[in-house]
Design a protein around this motif. Structure first.
Motif, PDB file in Angstrom:
ATOM      1  N   ILE A 155      63.913  48.016  34.897  1.00  0.00           N
ATOM      2  CA  ILE A 155      65.328  47.645  34.942  1.00  0.00           C
ATOM      3  C   ILE A 155      65.745  47.554  36.398  1.00  0.00           C
ATOM      4  CG2 ILE A 155      66.178  50.018  34.685  1.00  0.00           C
ATOM      5  CD1 ILE A 155      68.349  48.846  32.835  1.00  0.00           C
ATOM      6  N   LYS A 156      66.391  46.469  36.742  1.00  0.00           N
ATOM      7  CA  LYS A 156      66.798  46.249  38.130  1.00  0.00           C
ATOM      8  C   LYS A 156      68.219  45.719  38.130  1.00  0.00           C
ATOM      9  CE  LYS A 156      62.996  47.494  40.004  1.00  0.00           C
ATOM     10  NZ  LYS A 156      62.999  48.738  40.755  1.00  0.00           N
ATOM     11  N   MET A 157      68.809  45.659  39.320  1.00  0.00           N
ATOM     12  CA  MET A 157      70.193  45.223  39.387  1.00  0.00           C
ATOM     13  C   MET A 157      70.270  43.725  39.629  1.00  0.00           C
ATOM     14  SD  MET A 157      71.719  47.846  38.642  1.00  0.00           S
ATOM     15  CE  MET A 157      73.476  47.884  38.904  1.00  0.00           C
ATOM     16  N   ASN A 158      71.122  43.082  38.863  1.00  0.00           N
ATOM     17  CA  ASN A 158      71.351  41.661  39.012  1.00  0.00           C
ATOM     18  C   ASN A 158      72.428  41.426  40.072  1.00  0.00           C
ATOM     19  OD1 ASN A 158      71.241  38.967  38.515  1.00  0.00           O
ATOM     20  ND2 ASN A 158      71.380  39.173  36.311  1.00  0.00           N
ATOM     21  N   VAL A 159      72.574  40.208  40.507  1.00  0.00           N
ATOM     22  CA  VAL A 159      73.619  39.901  41.486  1.00  0.00           C
ATOM     23  C   VAL A 159      74.598  38.857  40.968  1.00  0.00           C
ATOM     24  CG1 VAL A 159      72.209  40.507  43.463  1.00  0.00           C
ATOM     25  CG2 VAL A 159      72.174  38.187  42.622  1.00  0.00           C
ATOM     26  N   GLU A 160      74.430  38.423  39.741  1.00  0.00           N
ATOM     27  CA  GLU A 160      75.370  37.440  39.204  1.00  0.00           C
ATOM     28  C   GLU A 160      76.746  38.081  39.077  1.00  0.00           C
ATOM     29  OE1 GLU A 160      73.595  36.438  35.525  1.00  0.00           O
ATOM     30  OE2 GLU A 160      72.014  35.248  36.448  1.00  0.00           O
ATOM     31  N   TYR A 161      77.749  37.385  39.562  1.00  0.00           N
ATOM     32  CA  TYR A 161      79.070  38.019  39.525  1.00  0.00           C
ATOM     33  C   TYR A 161      80.143  37.168  38.877  1.00  0.00           C
ATOM     34  CZ  TYR A 161      79.562  35.352  43.863  1.00  0.00           C
ATOM     35  OH  TYR A 161      79.597  34.359  44.797  1.00  0.00           O
ATOM     36  N   GLU A 162      79.871  35.929  38.615  1.00  0.00           N
ATOM     37  CA  GLU A 162      80.924  35.108  38.001  1.00  0.00           C
ATOM     38  C   GLU A 162      80.773  35.185  36.491  1.00  0.00           C
ATOM     39  OE1 GLU A 162      79.830  31.899  40.395  1.00  0.00           O
ATOM     40  OE2 GLU A 162      81.695  31.912  41.522  1.00  0.00           O
ATOM     41  N   LEU A 163      81.197  36.316  35.933  1.00  0.00           N
ATOM     42  CA  LEU A 163      80.921  36.606  34.532  1.00  0.00           C
ATOM     43  C   LEU A 163      82.193  36.680  33.712  1.00  0.00           C
ATOM     44  CD1 LEU A 163      78.469  39.500  35.317  1.00  0.00           C
ATOM     45  CD2 LEU A 163      77.780  37.342  34.352  1.00  0.00           C
ATOM     46  N   SER A 164      83.303  36.225  34.263  1.00  0.00           N
ATOM     47  CA  SER A 164      84.547  36.416  33.537  1.00  0.00           C
ATOM     48  C   SER A 164      84.538  35.592  32.260  1.00  0.00           C
ATOM     49  CB  SER A 164      85.734  36.014  34.405  1.00  0.00           C
ATOM     50  OG  SER A 164      85.599  34.676  34.778  1.00  0.00           O
ATOM     51  N   SER A 165      85.190  36.143  31.251  1.00  0.00           N
ATOM     52  CA  SER A 165      85.203  35.462  29.972  1.00  0.00           C
ATOM     53  C   SER A 165      86.439  35.904  29.228  1.00  0.00           C
ATOM     54  CB  SER A 165      83.928  35.822  29.207  1.00  0.00           C
ATOM     55  OG  SER A 165      84.246  36.427  28.000  1.00  0.00           O
ATOM     56  N   SER A 166      86.854  35.096  28.280  1.00  0.00           N
ATOM     57  CA  SER A 166      88.042  35.463  27.522  1.00  0.00           C
ATOM     58  C   SER A 166      87.666  36.250  26.281  1.00  0.00           C
ATOM     59  CB  SER A 166      88.809  34.204  27.126  1.00  0.00           C
ATOM     60  OG  SER A 166      87.944  33.338  26.429  1.00  0.00           O
ATOM     61  N   ASP A 167      86.377  36.467  26.095  1.00  0.00           N
ATOM     62  CA  ASP A 167      85.889  37.093  24.883  1.00  0.00           C
ATOM     63  C   ASP A 167      85.367  38.483  25.232  1.00  0.00           C
ATOM     64  OD1 ASP A 167      84.743  37.748  22.547  1.00  0.00           O
ATOM     65  OD2 ASP A 167      83.050  36.377  22.716  1.00  0.00           O
ATOM     66  N   ARG A 168      86.017  39.509  24.737  1.00  0.00           N
ATOM     67  CA  ARG A 168      85.669  40.839  25.179  1.00  0.00           C
ATOM     68  C   ARG A 168      84.330  41.321  24.601  1.00  0.00           C
ATOM     69  NH1 ARG A 168      83.785  45.058  24.868  1.00  0.00           N
ATOM     70  NH2 ARG A 168      84.528  47.143  25.278  1.00  0.00           N
ATOM     71  N   PHE A 169      84.077  41.035  23.332  1.00  0.00           N
ATOM     72  CA  PHE A 169      82.890  41.630  22.711  1.00  0.00           C
ATOM     73  C   PHE A 169      81.670  40.728  22.790  1.00  0.00           C
ATOM     74  CE2 PHE A 169      86.432  43.848  20.798  1.00  0.00           C
ATOM     75  CZ  PHE A 169      86.059  45.142  21.072  1.00  0.00           C
ATOM     76  N   GLY A 170      81.879  39.430  22.562  1.00  0.00           N
ATOM     77  CA  GLY A 170      80.720  38.551  22.480  1.00  0.00           C
ATOM     78  C   GLY A 170      79.966  38.436  23.774  1.00  0.00           C
ATOM     79  N   SER A 171      80.675  38.187  24.877  1.00  0.00           N
ATOM     80  CA  SER A 171      79.937  37.839  26.076  1.00  0.00           C
ATOM     81  C   SER A 171      79.756  39.015  27.022  1.00  0.00           C
ATOM     82  CB  SER A 171      80.650  36.716  26.802  1.00  0.00           C
ATOM     83  OG  SER A 171      81.924  37.141  27.176  1.00  0.00           O
TER      84      SER A 171
END
Lengths: 209, 398
Positions: A122-138
């Protein structure tokens, strides 16, 4: 003189204002969506799972030991062990996760799962543009969302990935050398009873001749 | 009924007590011939630096009573600390005083190291001092900016301070991976070594910081409006400061020479030469000046530490990441955080979790004198007095 301090302060503000036209290093803001700062190697955002080779199921390094699940401070990792085993990078049979979920709405990016993982899985990702309007699915990432190839790990954290690869390679070589030694010892042992009638020690190569 | 004592339980036969509308007594409006006005500042007031409320009783514009109300940001920090492993509390300490996550990390690491008897390698000690002093720089710079923002110097000083803070946060990010929630110190050392080029960047920052301080002081220190707003406002008498166990720049502004870096040295602070600034009046202006002067002293420490930092390991080889169980015992460790004495008290019963985990938060204890500081001043001064006490609600409420 009353007001001297105020004038001095105003002068400082004016110097800063006009200075931004004169020198580049006074421009400190970045116009974000168009301009981006370079990626920092130490950056961390949310965890991901590394797999070797091309198959994300067969190459997955995670052995479902559940140490990260136990150590995770906000308890955002959920693992279910699969009963079927698969060989790991040195060929030893290991468990694999059937379910591996990370709720990144709970995760606080502390990197403790990475530090406690004995398998560099397990390592740390750097993706940061993860905003979404769906709280549970995404925001609840499952195993498929989390797996990334080792080449991706090399791309985002090159020096750490090189260090991990070196360590795994050394371990693999050690295991292979040990297996070779054991095989030789076994061959010797297998070869040894045969020449018992002959008192002279024979090399395994010359024994069958 | 089958219970041994049925008299306290409701039975079907006994009718439940009739619901009665509660009668609220209206507070008498005229405490002191009708001139008093009770107002509630916060928890959404922008000057309270977080979710903090003050019940202020006013006589005209003058404060006659002030009651701080907090707990809106309570996150059960200590109980979480007792129910997770020692290591898992480390990222939570970032969230105490979220401006100074690295000093929080260090204080917690100090307590656990004292509990488990771990030795910190030389290089890690230097890294810790460098990071703690950088944290102090950015905290004090921001405090100056916020204080001026509260006073109505809207924007400019705060933006200048934040510009410098960004540079320091960039250094933190390059080293720890996060700008504010660093989670960097470990028991017996630090998590990772400095990346290449980091020390040069830090040296360049330290070399350039006095320029910012000169600029900041030119902007503010001699400003007549600032002086008339802050001098003689919110005076904290020396005796009260000592009796209320105030620590940090607020105490030193009242003229008490007490800095844990000198009074109870931890880490490798005895190696560095620096001075402790002391104030004479204990008013808001002195508290502001303490921060400016402390930044200059921090720069001296940073110059020495960045010059002398040796090579070597960064973590005690005895320190264990997994299965860390210190032997039973208790330990208290404290350090001079940017806001005051930050202490962690731990009791171990030999299990992976601490039996007791207690934080001594400087913000909360410095807040206890808020009423004494504000009495008799204008309501507009309450805002700057609160700003000069320098609290972070994450630490007050935990």
């Amino acid at each position: 003189m009353l007001g001297k301090g105020i004038l001095k302060g105003m002068g400082e503000t004016a110097r800063n204002f006009f200075g931004s036209y004169a020198s580049e290093d006074r421009l400190v803001t970045v116009q974000y969506p168009e301009q981006r700062l370079p990626q920092i190697e130490a950056m961390r955002n949310f965890p991901f799972l590394v797999f070797d080779g091309t198959d994300p199921v067969q190459g997955l390094r995670c052995v479902a030991c559940q140490i990260c699940e136990k150590e995770c401070p906000p308890k955002c990792i959920y693992i279910v062990k699969d009963s079927a085993k698969k060989p790991d990078y040195i060929g030893k049979l290991q468990f694999q996760p059937k379910v591996f979920d990370i709720d990144i709405s709970v995760c606080m990016s502390c990197q403790i799962c990475v530090e406690v993982c004995p398998f560099d899985a397990i390592k740390m990702n750097v993706e940061y543009e993860l905003s979404s309007s769906d709280r549970f699915g995404s925001l609840l990432l499952n195993k498929q969302d989390l797996t990334r190839p080792n080449s991706y790990f090399h791309k985002i954290h090159p020096s750490e990935a090189a260090e991990v690869d070196g360590r795994l390679q050394a371990e693999k070589e050690k295991v292979q050398a040990k297996a070779r030694l054991e095989a030789e010892a076994k061959a010797k042992a297998a070869a040894a009873p045969k020449p018992t009638p002959a008192p002279a020690p024979l090399t395994p190569a010359s024994a069958p001749a | 009924m089958t219970g041994p004592d049925s008299s306290h339980t409701h039975t079907d036969t006994a009718s439940p007590p009739a619901w009665r509308r509660p009668t609220y007594e209206l507070r008498p409006q005229a405490e002191g011939d009708g001139r008093m006005l009770e107002i509630s500042m916060g928890p959404q007031h922008p000057s309270t630096h977080g979710v903090f409320r003050m019940d202020v009783m006013l006589d005209g514009e003058r404060v006659v009573k002030l009651k701080p109300v907090f707990g809106y940001l309570h996150r059960n920090h200590e109980k979480i600390g007792e129910s997770t492993t020692y290591l898992a509390s480390m990222p939570y300490t970032d969230r105490l005083d979220y401006f100074c996550s690295l000093t929080n990390n260090w204080a917690y690491a100090l307590a656990v190291e004292r509990l488990a008897g771990l030795q910190v390698p030389e290089r890690a000690e230097y890294i810790r001092v460098i990071l703690a002093e950088l944290t102090r720089l950015q905290n004090h710079a921001c405090l100056g900016g916020f204080l001026l923002q509260d006073m109505g110097a809207s924007g400019t000083p705060l933006m200048y301070a934040f510009r410098e803070r960004e540079k320091i946060l960039d250094l933190f990010e390059a080293l720890t991976g996060a700008r504010m929630m660093c989670n960097y110190m470990r028991f017996g050392g630090c998590r990772c070594d400095l990346p290449p080029g980091w020390l040069e960047r830090a040296r360049a920052l330290v070399a350039g910081f006095p320029r910012f301080l000169d600029e900041f002081e030119a902007l503010l220190t001699g400003n007549e409006i600032l002086m008339s707003r802050t001098q003689g406002v919110g005076v904290l008498p020396r005796e009260l400061a000592i009796n209320a166990s105030i620590t940090g720049p607020g105490l030193r502004a009242s003229g008490v020479n007490y800095d844990l870096r000198k009074a109870d040295p931890y880490g490798i602070y005895p190696r560095f030469s620096f001075r402790i600034p002391l104030g004479d009046h204990g008013d808001v202006y002195d508290r502001y000046m303490m921060r400016v002067l402390e930044m200059r002293e921090s720069l001296k420490i940073l110059e020495q530490a960045l010059r002398d930092i040796p090579d070597g390991p960064i973590i005690d080889p005895k320190a264990k990441i997994r299965g860390f169980r210190p032997k039973p015992g208790e330990a208290y460790a404290r350090l001079e955080g940017p806001k005051g004495e930050l202490g962690f008290f731990l009791i171990s019963d030999g299990s992976p979790n601490p039996y007791r985990y207690r934080v001594r938060p400087p913000s909360l204890i410095n807040l206890t004198v808020l009423e004494d500081l504000c009495l008799g001043h204008h309501v507009a001064d309450v805002v700057i007095i609160l700003g000069s006490v320098d609290i972070v609600l994450g630490e007050v409420d935990r």
